[in-house]
Enzyme design. Structure first.
Site, PDB file in Angstrom:
ATOM      1  CB  ALA A   1      -0.919   0.003   1.212  1.00 37.46           C
TER       2      ALA A   1
ATOM      3  N   GLY B   1       0.753   5.879  -0.197  1.00 31.35           N
ATOM      4  CA  GLY B   1      -0.009   7.000   0.311  1.00 31.35           C
ATOM      5  C   GLY B   1      -1.259   7.285  -0.498  1.00 31.35           C
TER       6      GLY B   1
ATOM      7  N   GLY C   1      -2.839   4.822  -2.627  1.00 34.18           N
ATOM      8  CA  GLY C   1      -3.687   3.690  -2.975  1.00 34.18           C
ATOM      9  C   GLY C   1      -3.075   2.351  -2.635  1.00 34.18           C
TER      10      GLY C   1
ATOM     11  CG  ASP D   1       6.575   7.929  -1.313  1.00 36.94           C
ATOM     12  OD1 ASP D   1       7.198   8.246  -0.278  1.00 36.94           O
ATOM     13  OD2 ASP D   1       5.687   7.069  -1.333  1.00 36.94           O
TER      14      ASP D   1
END
Length: 645
Positions: A23, A25, A27, A137
């Site tokens: 998982a 941030g 989805g 990210d």
């Protein structure tokens, strides 16, 4: 990888889903199979983002940009549907464990392996940046250690660098322990932010832990913004490379091209300044974000002592620890610092033409109108719901205090440079009262009594004024020690005054409690070691909170003048405090560009509002307790930051 959960979809577009891969941030990521039996990674956007049309527009643009990304060290985007009920993105499936899994199972990499990892990831970032994207990210969980080399995955929150920003102002997106300082602060994150994240990933691979790991998110934020990691265990060349990537100033980080083609040429930049008391720095990671005493717009104490005063720019604080007091009033042994439930990013902002510095804010009693002012010498009023500027009040002078009347029809302000109390008609912007307050400097704070019959104003003493004429009704001298804040009790019987205690002049760093009609002194609250900056009564009047430059927030029993609890704010300074309408939460506006939320009954830190572009100096809360607005004047910003709480 884990089995599908009962509520997970079994089919996304033409892809059959077989398992959960993880998982992110934005989805959930699934292992899927294409109609041609090719394995793929399918990312499905969370429902809360799917409902946001601005997010869909941005997602569609980023999908198109991501399709262009080539290079051996990235996972190719092969399909997407931004218009689906739940938007989705499909990339090539790269078999292999993540870097986090490898380090967790086998321990840190040796120096040779870290250098190879750096070369591969830098090449992957170069391919991403060449297509106008920023990953935003990059972290060990998003690096797959495939048999033929590392691959960067998960473009789910990447942003096209040339795209119009379609998300809310100052929204923070990413994983905090691997985010660049500018990204943590909610500022635009360009390619240098990915380089900072790369430095964090390389440190993790070499050390077995992230360079800014901590036990709570506020502590992580503090370390990213203001602390240097310990890289002493790395070989000199690798330490130099990682330190350069971790420079706080984006402009001082190496480019990915340099990382790919000439890593041996990278030199960690020297610090741009040395704060007082520090002879040297160990490396360059503290360049521009470590706080030092610096000039600030004259306000509060500076208005009392003149233009030569300087106000400290204060560092980001660690999580607050709760200190209960013993019977003798001294702090007892603190329990472990509580972990917050999470961080809350801004929901929006209010701004207007010509705004530069906003240091004061007020909210109408019905919660519909926000007023703010500062050194721009005018007051701006906004409709909170729409963000529309309602009117601009000119000739307001250097605004150092603001307060709405209980009926919302009037707005009181102080012009510091003219030493005046001003009362304005909110509906028209016309001035009703304009009187000199009798001192060289203006009032540092004003407050209406709950019934609207008097205005309390402070600096250098305490005063009560008739709101219809501006006539002084009562005064209480404080020996020119200076005053920063004032608050009425809910029944109007008591006025609390936060004393600066400039140069330890009597009555020092205290909170004075006066009769709300006569200013007869009722109690003196002692315990703060430095100037007191803010005060607030709880809605039932049974508690009083104060904040000080000594990095504490104190709870008092106003009936007995005793401290009931002390909260330590670390290196951060709480500059203003407000209780929630139900009295259960105390909000503190902090110098580390956050607003802390504490449980008023236990002192536990329950959340942190982040994303302000500067230190938060003054805050207001809507009557329903759902929206908080804050301002600060540490740099020209000209906006009011909003949070949904």
């Amino acid at each position: 990888m884990e089995s599908l959960h009962p509520g997970d979809p079994r089919q996304i577009g033409p892809y059959r889903l077989e398992a959960r891969l993880g998982a992110g941030g934005m989805g959930q990521v699934f292992l899927g199979v294409s109609p041609g039996a090719r394995r793929v990674a399918v990312k499905v956007v969370r429902a809360e983002y799917a409902e946001d049309e601005r997010f869909r527009q941005r997602f569609a643009r980023e999908v198109e940009a991501a399709r262009r990304v080539g290079g051996f060290h990235t996972a190719q985007v092969v399909d997407a549907d931004p218009a689906a009920t739940s938007p989705w993105l499909v990339t090539a499936y790269i078999p292999g464990p993540s870097l986090r899994e490898v380090v967790g199972a086998q321990g840190p990499f040796d120096a040779t392996a870290v250098r190879a990892l750096a070369a591969g990831l830098a090449e992957g970032l170069a391919a991403i940046h060449a297509c106008g994207l920023v990953h935003r990210d990059l972290k060990p969980g998003n690096v797959i250690m495939a048999a033929d080399g590392p691959r960067i995955i998960d473009f789910g929150i990447a942003r096209a660098t040339d795209a119009t920003v379609l998300t809310s102002h100052n929204v923070v997106v990413g994983t905090y322990a691997y985010m660049a300082p500018e990204q943590v602060s909610g500022e635009p994150a360009g390619p240098p932010a990915d380089v900072f994240s790369l430095g964090c990933v390389l440190a993790y691979a070499a050390l077995g832990h992230g360079p800014f790991d901590a036990t709570s998110i506020p502590a992580i934020v503090h370390r990213v913004l203001h602390e240097e990691p310990d890289l002493s265990a790395l070989p000199a060349d690798l330490r130099n490379l990682v330190a350069a990537c971790l420079a706080k100033d984006p402009a001082r980080r190496p480019t990915v091209d340099t990382l790919v083609h000439a890593p041996q040429s990278i030199v960690a930049p020297a610090p741009s300044f040395l704060p007082p008391g520090d002879a040297t720095f160990a490396n360059a990671t503290m360049n521009v974000t470590r706080s030092v005493p610096a000039p600030a717009p004259a306000r509060r104490r500076a208005l009392l002592i003149g233009a030569g005063a300087a106000v400290a720019a204060l560092a980001v604080g660690a999580p607050a620890a709760v200190l209960l007091t013993r019977d003798d009033g001294e702090p007892a042994t603190p329990p472990p610092a509580p972990n917050p439930t999470g961080l809350i990013s801004p929901s929006g902002s209010l701004t207007g033409s010509g705004l530069k510095n906003l240091s004061e804010i007020a909210l109408s009693p019905d919660g519909r109108t926000v007023a703010a002012g500062g050194t721009d010498s005018f007051i701006t009023l906004w409709d909170l719901a729409s963000g529309r500027v309602l009117r601009t009040i000119q000739r307001a002078g250097w605004v150092s205090a603001l307060a709405f009347s209980p009926d919302g029809a009037s707005l009181a302000s102080s012009a510091s440079n003219a030493g005046a109390l001003l009362v304005w008609d909110v509906a028209t912007g016309a001035i009703r009262v304009n009187v000199r307050t009798g001192g060289e400097f203006g009032l540092n704070a004003v407050a209406y009594s709950p019934d609207g019959s008097v205005i309390a104003g402070v600096n250098p003493g305490a005063h009560l004024f008739d709101p219809r004429t501006g006539r002084a009704i009562a005064s209480a001298g404080l020996g020119n020690s200076g005053v920063n804040a004032v608050a009425f009790s809910p029944n109007g019987a008591v006025v609390a005054v936060a004393v600066d205690g400039y140069y330890d002049k009597p009555p020092g760093n205290t909170v004075q409690l006066y009769d709300g009609r006569t200013l007869r002194r009722l109690h003196q609250l002692t315990g703060h070691k430095k100037n007191v900056l803010g005060v607030a009564f709880s809605p039932d009047g049974r508690m009083l909170a104060s904040c000080s430059a000594d990095a504490t927030v104190r709870f008092w029993d106003p009936a007995t003048a005793r401290t009931t609890r002390i909260l330590k704010t670390g290196a951060a300074i709480a500059r203003d405090v407000r209780f929630s309408p139900d009295g259960k939460i105390l909000f503190g506006a902090c110098s580390d560009r956050t607003v802390r939320m504490w449980d008023a009954a236990t002192g536990a830190l329950t959340g942190t509002l982040v994303g302000s572009g500067q230190a938060v100096e003054r805050i207001v809360l809507t009557p329903d307790g759902r929206t908080l607005a804050g301002v600060g004047s540490t740099k020209p910003d000209g906006s009011v930051t909003l949070w949904k709480v």
